[in-house]
Design an enzyme around this catalytic site. Structure first.
Site, PDB file in Angstrom:
ATOM      1  N   SER A  15      -6.223  -6.896   3.485  1.00 33.90           N
ATOM      2  CA  SER A  15      -6.767  -5.654   2.925  1.00 33.90           C
ATOM      3  C   SER A  15      -8.134  -5.925   2.299  1.00 33.90           C
ATOM      4  CB  SER A  15      -5.820  -5.108   1.856  1.00 33.90           C
ATOM      5  OG  SER A  15      -5.900  -5.917   0.705  1.00 33.90           O
ATOM      6  N   LYS A  16      -8.807  -4.826   2.028  1.00 35.57           N
ATOM      7  CA  LYS A  16     -10.111  -4.920   1.378  1.00 35.57           C
ATOM      8  C   LYS A  16      -9.969  -5.670   0.044  1.00 35.57           C
ATOM      9  CE  LYS A  16     -12.169  -1.239  -0.394  1.00 35.57           C
ATOM     10  NZ  LYS A  16     -12.759  -1.834  -1.594  1.00 35.57           N
ATOM     11  N   ARG A  17      -8.855  -5.429  -0.617  1.00 38.06           N
ATOM     12  CA  ARG A  17      -8.639  -6.102  -1.905  1.00 38.06           C
ATOM     13  C   ARG A  17      -8.545  -7.623  -1.754  1.00 38.06           C
ATOM     14  NH1 ARG A  17      -3.931  -3.772  -3.376  1.00 38.06           N
ATOM     15  NH2 ARG A  17      -4.507  -1.852  -2.328  1.00 38.06           N
ATOM     16  N   GLU A  60     -18.101   3.559  -4.609  1.00 37.11           N
ATOM     17  CA  GLU A  60     -17.701   2.147  -4.564  1.00 37.11           C
ATOM     18  C   GLU A  60     -18.358   1.484  -3.353  1.00 37.11           C
ATOM     19  OE1 GLU A  60     -13.796  -0.665  -3.941  1.00 37.11           O
ATOM     20  OE2 GLU A  60     -13.566   1.504  -3.790  1.00 37.11           O
TER      21      GLU A  60
END
Ligand code: GLU
Length: 507
Positions: free
Chosen positions: A265-267, A288
């Site tokens: 994921s982006k996280r 963001e």
């Protein structure tokens, strides 16, 4: 397959930045199409107005462009099957939903949001969330539970309604996935998905089937996250009478976190310090910002080569493939069933390999955005020459300035301690002499400079090994960089002598 021509599609919803898993889906579609001399279609699936994000469609197209992937048909390049945005195809879908209602494979549902909430509350069990399905539909307000008169009255008074598929009970839906082989689903576990929304827009489920049919799609490759939707799509193909024309499906495995399980994921990228999107993306709602591979300093060829190998193997030792070679060797049977763990170090290795292979003039062009904020005018030719000198040290184009700034501006500080380790009266005399001799040099190229250096070594009685490192630090600022005489040649006579003199003053 519905006809002889291979036609594949990438069908993104314009909801945000393009994840590298999405780019890989594009790439596999594209490689397959080119390998078989087929068509690659870009279709924008924008029927969910609530998830629409301004700029996302343009961003997706720019990403494809950056990757060197040109669709044969797209909203910008319409072919015979347009329009290529689902929102512009809105009038095409309703008739099929109504056909399904008439056939008894779908029904009209009038439930309000509150009705749906109370159903979910009432019918949930300890182990199952309640859904609108064969078990609960009998308790809801729909054309299966209301009389024909009631339904007609509600329709005449414009009561908001949707059309839902009527999932059959106790059936097994089976299909052969090109990657996974036979996959089967128990229809009792699948809910009655909405096909046509209250605003008359189709949902993804109806639109994807109608469009794949109308656009003559022969093969549909998409992320594994769509596998649970496959039974709905398969039944729609069957109920609409199009089964013989159904594309062959391949659900591509996920790209996994480097550490642990689950989809990357982006996280994970934020947490581990690497990009997950193809290019920089700014969410227009939250503002963001997310960094992309492009802005991190990846070459598009390296990025696509790396992605191609993430989940597919050529069966050969070779790891570096041009796009043409990928087209030549690509086959769906070599796509792995299991997810592939993303490895950023390996991604950088690919980029490093491509930097070495790419000619200096093109690299000089590509590096421009990474030095634009330095506000110094650098001639293209000089930039290309310097690139040639430092490129073997680069994994990313963004590292260029750290490796090469001293070619263009004098370092603000130099590592005096590194020089002091070798410093004594003899070395000082040597550098005074060297500065003098270089100042008087007639020729200025690395061979001539090295000759002057050797002459000064012989004259002063210094050891070459004692003088090389201090000279490097004086010119570069630290103990790094390419050959020191090549550096001197590039920065020029006056600047070389100036840097030696400035260092002498500090020592
Ligand atoms: N619109 C879907 C997505 O955003 C496409 C899925 C498919 O290819 O069927 O991924």
């Amino acid at each position: 397959m519905n006809n002889n021509k291979v036609r594949v599609r990438f069908a993104p919803s314009p909801t945000g930045g393009l994840h590298l898993g999405g780019v890989r889906t594009v790439l596999y579609n594209y490689l397959f199409a080119r390998h078989h001399g087929g068509d690659f279609v870009l279709r924008i699936e924008d029927t969910d107005q609530s998830r629409f994000v301004a700029g996302a469609e343009e961003y997706i197209m720019q990403c494809l462009d950056w990757c060197g992937i040109q669709p044969d048909e797209s909203p910008l390049k319409p072919g015979a099957y347009g329009p290529y945005r689902q929102s512009e195809r809105k009038p095409m879908y309703a008739q099929y939903a109504h056909q399904l209602v008439e056939q008894g494979n779908a029904y009209i549902a009038f439930d309000t949001t509150e009705d749906l909430e109370s159903m979910r509350e009432q019918y949930k069990t300890e182990h199952h969330n309640a859904q609108y399905d064969g078990r609960t539909r009998a308790f809801m307000r729909n054309s299966l539970t209301l009389t024909k008169e009631e339904v007609d009255a509600l329709l005449t008074s414009n009561t908001p309604h949707v059309i839902r598929i009527k999932m059959p009970q106790n059936e097994t839906v089976v299909f052969t996935d090109m990657i996974r082989g036979e996959v089967s689903f128990d229809t009792n576990l699948v809910d009655d998905k909405v096909l046509l929304k209250a605003d008359g827009m189709p949902t993804y489920h109806l639109a994807v089937v109608v469009d794949d049919y109308l656009m003559n799609i022969s093969h549909a490759f998409r992320g594994e996250e769509w596998l649970p939707s496959a039974p709905v799509h398969l039944l729609l193909w069957k109920y609409l009478g199009w089964e013989a024309a159904m594309p062959q499906w391949a659900h591509l495995p996920l790209i996994l976190k480097p550490d642990g399980n689950g989809k990357l994921s982006k996280r994970d990228g934020d947490r581990l310090g690497f990009p997950v999107f193809a290019m920089d993306w700014t969410d227009p709602r939250s503002m963001e910002q997310t960094t992309g591979f492009r802005e991190r300093g990846f070459l598009p060829e390296a990025f696509t080569n790396m992605l191609a190998m993430l989940g597919w193997n050529s069966g050969m030792e070779q790891e570096l493939f041009t796009m043409d070679e990928l087209v030549q060797h690509f086959s769906i049977d070599r796509v792995h069933k299991a997810g592939a763990k993303f490895d950023y170090e390996k991604a950088k290795w690919f980029n490093q390999q491509y930097i070495q292979k790419t000619d200096n003039a093109r690299l000089a062009e590509l590096v421009q955005p990474f030095i634009a904020d330095k506000n110094i005018a650098i001639q293209d030719e000089k930039l290309a020459t310097v690139m040639g000198l430092v490129k073997e040290r680069l994994h990313l184009l963004s590292e260029f300035w750290d490796q090469a700034s001293f070619f263009f501006v004098r370092p603000e500080t130099i590592d005096v301690t590194a020089i002091q380790a070798k410093w004594n009266d003899t070395t000082r005399q040597f550098f005074v002499l060297l500065a003098q001799k270089l100042g008087a040099a007639a020729d200025w190229n690395h061979v001539a400079i090295e000759e002057v250096f050797n002459g000064a070594i012989a004259e002063s009685g210094t050891k070459k090994g004692e003088a090389m490192l201090p000279l490097r630090v004086m010119l570069v600022g630290g103990k790094f960089g390419p050959g020191v005489f090549a550096i001197a040649e590039q920065i020029g006579k006056a600047e070389t002598v100036g840097r030696i003199d400035a260092a002498l003053k500090q020592l």
